[in-house]
Design a protein around this motif. Structure first.
Motif, PDB file in Angstrom:
ATOM      1  N   THR A 111      11.563  32.004  -6.972  1.00 47.23           N
ATOM      2  CA  THR A 111      12.738  32.796  -7.340  1.00 47.23           C
ATOM      3  C   THR A 111      12.498  34.248  -6.950  1.00 47.23           C
ATOM      4  O   THR A 111      11.498  34.851  -7.348  1.00 47.23           O
ATOM      5  N   MET A 112      13.419  34.787  -6.165  1.00 40.71           N
ATOM      6  CA  MET A 112      13.336  36.188  -5.761  1.00 40.71           C
ATOM      7  C   MET A 112      14.394  36.955  -6.541  1.00 40.71           C
ATOM      8  O   MET A 112      15.588  36.674  -6.434  1.00 40.71           O
ATOM      9  N   LEU A 113      13.945  37.929  -7.342  1.00 38.25           N
ATOM     10  CA  LEU A 113      14.841  38.676  -8.222  1.00 38.25           C
ATOM     11  C   LEU A 113      15.095  40.068  -7.661  1.00 38.25           C
ATOM     12  O   LEU A 113      14.169  40.879  -7.538  1.00 38.25           O
ATOM     13  N   LEU A 114      16.360  40.353  -7.330  1.00 35.52           N
ATOM     14  CA  LEU A 114      16.747  41.666  -6.829  1.00 35.52           C
ATOM     15  C   LEU A 114      17.140  42.554  -8.006  1.00 35.52           C
ATOM     16  O   LEU A 114      17.883  42.136  -8.891  1.00 35.52           O
ATOM     17  N   GLY A 115      16.658  43.781  -8.017  1.00 35.58           N
ATOM     18  CA  GLY A 115      16.904  44.693  -9.132  1.00 35.58           C
ATOM     19  C   GLY A 115      18.368  45.095  -9.285  1.00 35.58           C
ATOM     20  O   GLY A 115      19.141  45.094  -8.327  1.00 35.58           O
ATOM     21  N   THR A 116      18.785  45.429 -10.517  1.00 38.15           N
ATOM     22  CA  THR A 116      20.145  45.869 -10.825  1.00 38.15           C
ATOM     23  C   THR A 116      20.093  47.284 -11.407  1.00 38.15           C
ATOM     24  O   THR A 116      19.034  47.760 -11.803  1.00 38.15           O
ATOM     25  N   TRP A 117      21.242  47.951 -11.471  1.00 34.30           N
ATOM     26  CA  TRP A 117      21.265  49.304 -12.033  1.00 34.30           C
ATOM     27  C   TRP A 117      22.647  49.618 -12.623  1.00 34.30           C
ATOM     28  O   TRP A 117      23.654  49.025 -12.247  1.00 34.30           O
ATOM     29  N   LEU A 118      22.669  50.567 -13.567  1.00 33.16           N
ATOM     30  CA  LEU A 118      23.878  50.897 -14.321  1.00 33.16           C
ATOM     31  C   LEU A 118      24.772  51.843 -13.516  1.00 33.16           C
ATOM     32  O   LEU A 118      24.298  52.784 -12.873  1.00 33.16           O
ATOM     33  N   VAL A 119      26.076  51.584 -13.581  1.00 31.15           N
ATOM     34  CA  VAL A 119      27.075  52.440 -12.936  1.00 31.15           C
ATOM     35  C   VAL A 119      28.017  52.983 -14.003  1.00 31.15           C
ATOM     36  O   VAL A 119      28.571  52.227 -14.801  1.00 31.15           O
ATOM     37  N   THR A 120      28.174  54.293 -14.034  1.00 33.29           N
ATOM     38  CA  THR A 120      29.098  54.973 -14.962  1.00 33.29           C
ATOM     39  C   THR A 120      29.963  55.932 -14.147  1.00 33.29           C
ATOM     40  O   THR A 120      29.914  55.927 -12.902  1.00 33.29           O
ATOM     41  N   GLN A 121      30.708  56.795 -14.831  1.00 33.81           N
ATOM     42  CA  GLN A 121      31.519  57.772 -14.116  1.00 33.81           C
ATOM     43  C   GLN A 121      30.643  58.744 -13.315  1.00 33.81           C
ATOM     44  O   GLN A 121      31.115  59.367 -12.360  1.00 33.81           O
ATOM     45  N   ASP A 122      29.372  58.847 -13.684  1.00 30.96           N
ATOM     46  CA  ASP A 122      28.475  59.770 -12.992  1.00 30.96           C
ATOM     47  C   ASP A 122      28.137  59.336 -11.570  1.00 30.96           C
ATOM     48  O   ASP A 122      27.878  60.175 -10.699  1.00 30.96           O
ATOM     49  N   ASN A 123      28.096  58.021 -11.325  1.00 31.67           N
ATOM     50  CA  ASN A 123      27.712  57.545  -9.986  1.00 31.67           C
ATOM     51  C   ASN A 123      28.667  56.512  -9.412  1.00 31.67           C
ATOM     52  O   ASN A 123      28.312  55.790  -8.466  1.00 31.67           O
ATOM     53  N   VAL A 124      29.881  56.461  -9.959  1.00 32.86           N
ATOM     54  CA  VAL A 124      30.826  55.431  -9.531  1.00 32.86           C
ATOM     55  C   VAL A 124      31.272  55.610  -8.077  1.00 32.86           C
ATOM     56  O   VAL A 124      31.722  54.652  -7.442  1.00 32.86           O
ATOM     57  N   GLU A 125      31.150  56.810  -7.525  1.00 26.97           N
ATOM     58  CA  GLU A 125      31.591  57.044  -6.147  1.00 26.97           C
ATOM     59  C   GLU A 125      30.488  56.772  -5.120  1.00 26.97           C
ATOM     60  O   GLU A 125      30.684  57.007  -3.923  1.00 26.97           O
ATOM     61  N   ASP A 126      29.356  56.276  -5.568  1.00 21.20           N
ATOM     62  CA  ASP A 126      28.247  55.984  -4.652  1.00 21.20           C
ATOM     63  C   ASP A 126      28.729  55.015  -3.554  1.00 21.20           C
ATOM     64  O   ASP A 126      29.129  53.887  -3.850  1.00 21.20           O
ATOM     65  N   PRO A 127      28.708  55.442  -2.282  1.00 18.51           N
ATOM     66  CA  PRO A 127      29.238  54.586  -1.219  1.00 18.51           C
ATOM     67  C   PRO A 127      28.415  53.332  -0.944  1.00 18.51           C
ATOM     68  O   PRO A 127      28.890  52.405  -0.279  1.00 18.51           O
ATOM     69  N   THR A 128      27.184  53.280  -1.467  1.00 19.62           N
ATOM     70  CA  THR A 128      26.361  52.093  -1.239  1.00 19.62           C
ATOM     71  C   THR A 128      26.674  50.965  -2.223  1.00 19.62           C
ATOM     72  O   THR A 128      26.195  49.848  -2.037  1.00 19.62           O
ATOM     73  N   LEU A 129      27.467  51.230  -3.259  1.00 16.09           N
ATOM     74  CA  LEU A 129      27.852  50.167  -4.194  1.00 16.09           C
ATOM     75  C   LEU A 129      28.753  49.165  -3.458  1.00 16.09           C
ATOM     76  O   LEU A 129      29.671  49.564  -2.744  1.00 16.09           O
ATOM     77  N   TRP A 130      28.494  47.891  -3.690  1.00 16.18           N
ATOM     78  CA  TRP A 130      29.269  46.886  -2.958  1.00 16.18           C
ATOM     79  C   TRP A 130      30.755  46.963  -3.287  1.00 16.18           C
ATOM     80  O   TRP A 130      31.597  46.673  -2.446  1.00 16.18           O
ATOM     81  N   GLY A 131      31.073  47.394  -4.526  1.00 14.48           N
ATOM     82  CA  GLY A 131      32.479  47.511  -4.905  1.00 14.48           C
ATOM     83  C   GLY A 131      33.205  48.630  -4.207  1.00 14.48           C
ATOM     84  O   GLY A 131      34.442  48.697  -4.234  1.00 14.48           O
ATOM     85  N   ASN A 132      32.459  49.511  -3.532  1.00 15.46           N
ATOM     86  CA  ASN A 132      33.074  50.612  -2.773  1.00 15.46           C
ATOM     87  C   ASN A 132      33.145  50.322  -1.272  1.00 15.46           C
ATOM     88  O   ASN A 132      33.567  51.178  -0.494  1.00 15.46           O
ATOM     89  N   GLN A 133      32.720  49.130  -0.865  1.00 17.10           N
ATOM     90  CA  GLN A 133      32.732  48.803   0.568  1.00 17.10           C
ATOM     91  C   GLN A 133      34.154  48.501   1.022  1.00 17.10           C
ATOM     92  O   GLN A 133      34.908  47.857   0.321  1.00 17.10           O
TER      93      GLN A 133
END
Length: 372
Positions: free
Chosen positions: A350-372
């Motif tokens: 099992t290969m586990l890829l890390g996760t991270w929290l998104v709030t209003q502070d970093n919601v515009e990060d262009p690398t987030l898949w939801g911003n693609q």
């Protein structure tokens, strides 16, 4: 004199006549056999340069079993296809529309087609075991993506660190409650995914085991099947019984798409700065959840590295090429999920890829898949 003259003339005429009566052409004598040419000294000729051998195994064809058409699942599939194409792997995808029996039939069809390997996102992690058994018996290795098949014959599964995501969701809720009350206390609704999948189990375990550290927080757990309409029914019935609810945590933003409108419909959706605001944290980071964070109807989400789940294709090819897969640390430069740990579990690697929290502070990060 005259006599000699006529004598000479007669001899000349006789010679001309004899020539005219002879053969038109004299046959050529057979040509002499040409002498053999002198042999040139033998030169050592360098062997022609060999063309590179074709890649061992040739082009592989992988069958990909999709559980449904949710945006996240399509993202997983497209990620795998992107990685596979770069490796020269062809992919056949089939969608079960959340139907266990249909996914089982699709598995049999792909085995009959003689695919090189199967990659599955199980509709049900237990039910998919029969598929893994048949494929393994046919000599077709099975890999998992996003959700782990509950079979020891699974070669490898790549997924988010869902337990970590549950912990991060819990910590998000604890931080908000502590900020409001000065201590971690309150009532929280946990809206699960389908508990027949290990993803829901891990996201639930990570959340609840972290919450166990805060005995003054009451957790109400309500199971769903990941669907938005089910989430809507759950939140409305819970709020009818617990109008003092402080926070909602859901296992998937896909389910949350039905929760937010349901809360608004019954008057429980308040702005972030309202004292009656119900804190909302989910997992996935889909485009709708990022929009809700921007709008203030959702506080946070735990982002999955969906764009890179397709890294599994690298391990599929290695395995098909005859390489042995093993535990260890896998790194990819610049990836937020890296390093990822490859562990040996009862259900294969099992290969586990890390996760991270998104709030209003970093919601515009262009690398987030939801911003693609």
């Amino acid at each position: 004199m005259k006599t000699r003259f006529w004598y000479l003339m007669i001899v000349l005429l006789v010679l001309v006549a004899l020539t005219a009566c002879g053969p038109a052409a004299t046959e050529e004598a057979p040509a002499e056999e040409a002498a053999p040419a002198e042999e040139a000294p033998t030169e050592e000729i360098a062997p022609a340069e060999e063309e590179p051998a074709p890649e061992e195994g040739g082009v592989y064809v992988v069958g990909y079993l999709v559980p449904n058409s949710a945006e996240g699942q399509i993202m997983f599939m497209e990620s795998f296809k992107r990685y596979a194409e770069e490796l020269g792997i062809d992919v056949i995808d089939v969608n079960a529309d959340n139907n266990v029996e249909e996914q089982d039939r699709q598995c049999s069809d792909l085995i009959a087609q003689g695919v090189s390997a199967l990659v599955t996102v199980p509709v049900d992690s237990e039910a998919i075991v029969a598929c893994v058994d048949r494929a393994t018996e046919a000599g077709i290795p099975v890999f998992g993506i996003d959700r782990q098949p509950f079979s020891a014959d699974t070669v490898m599964t790549v997924m988010s660190n869902n337990y970590q995501a549950g912990q991060q969701g819990a910590q998000c809720v604890v931080d908000r409650l502590t900020e409001r009350y000065g201590e971690p206390t309150g009532v929280v609704l946990e809206i699960t995914g389908d508990l027949g999948t290990n993803v829901a189990q891990l996201r639930g375990n990570g959340f609840n085991e972290e919450m166990a550290n805060y005995p003054d927080i009451e957790v109400i757990t309500q199971p769903t099947d990941w669907l938005p309409e089910t989430g809507a029914d759950v939140v409305q019935s819970t709020l009818a019984a617990e109008p003092e609810l402080d926070a909602v945590y859901w296992h998937s933003d896909f389910t949350g798409a039905g929760v937010i409108p349901a809360m608004e419909e019954i008057g429980f959706l308040k702005p972030l700065d309202d004292e009656d605001h119900i804190f909302v944290c989910g997992i996935d980071g889909d485009p709708a959840s990022l929009d809700r964070i921007r709008a203030g109807s959702q506080d946070a989400t735990v982002n999955q590295p969906m764009l890179d789940f397709g890294v599994l294709a690298e391990f599929v090819k290695k395995y098909l090429d005859g390489e042995e897969l093993s535990t260890g640390t896998y790194e990819q430069d610049g990836a937020m999920w890296s390093p990822a740990e490859i562990e040996d579990t009862e259900y294969g690697l099992t290969m586990l890829l890390g996760t991270w929290l998104v709030t209003q502070d970093n919601v515009e990060d262009p690398t987030l898949w939801g911003n693609q």
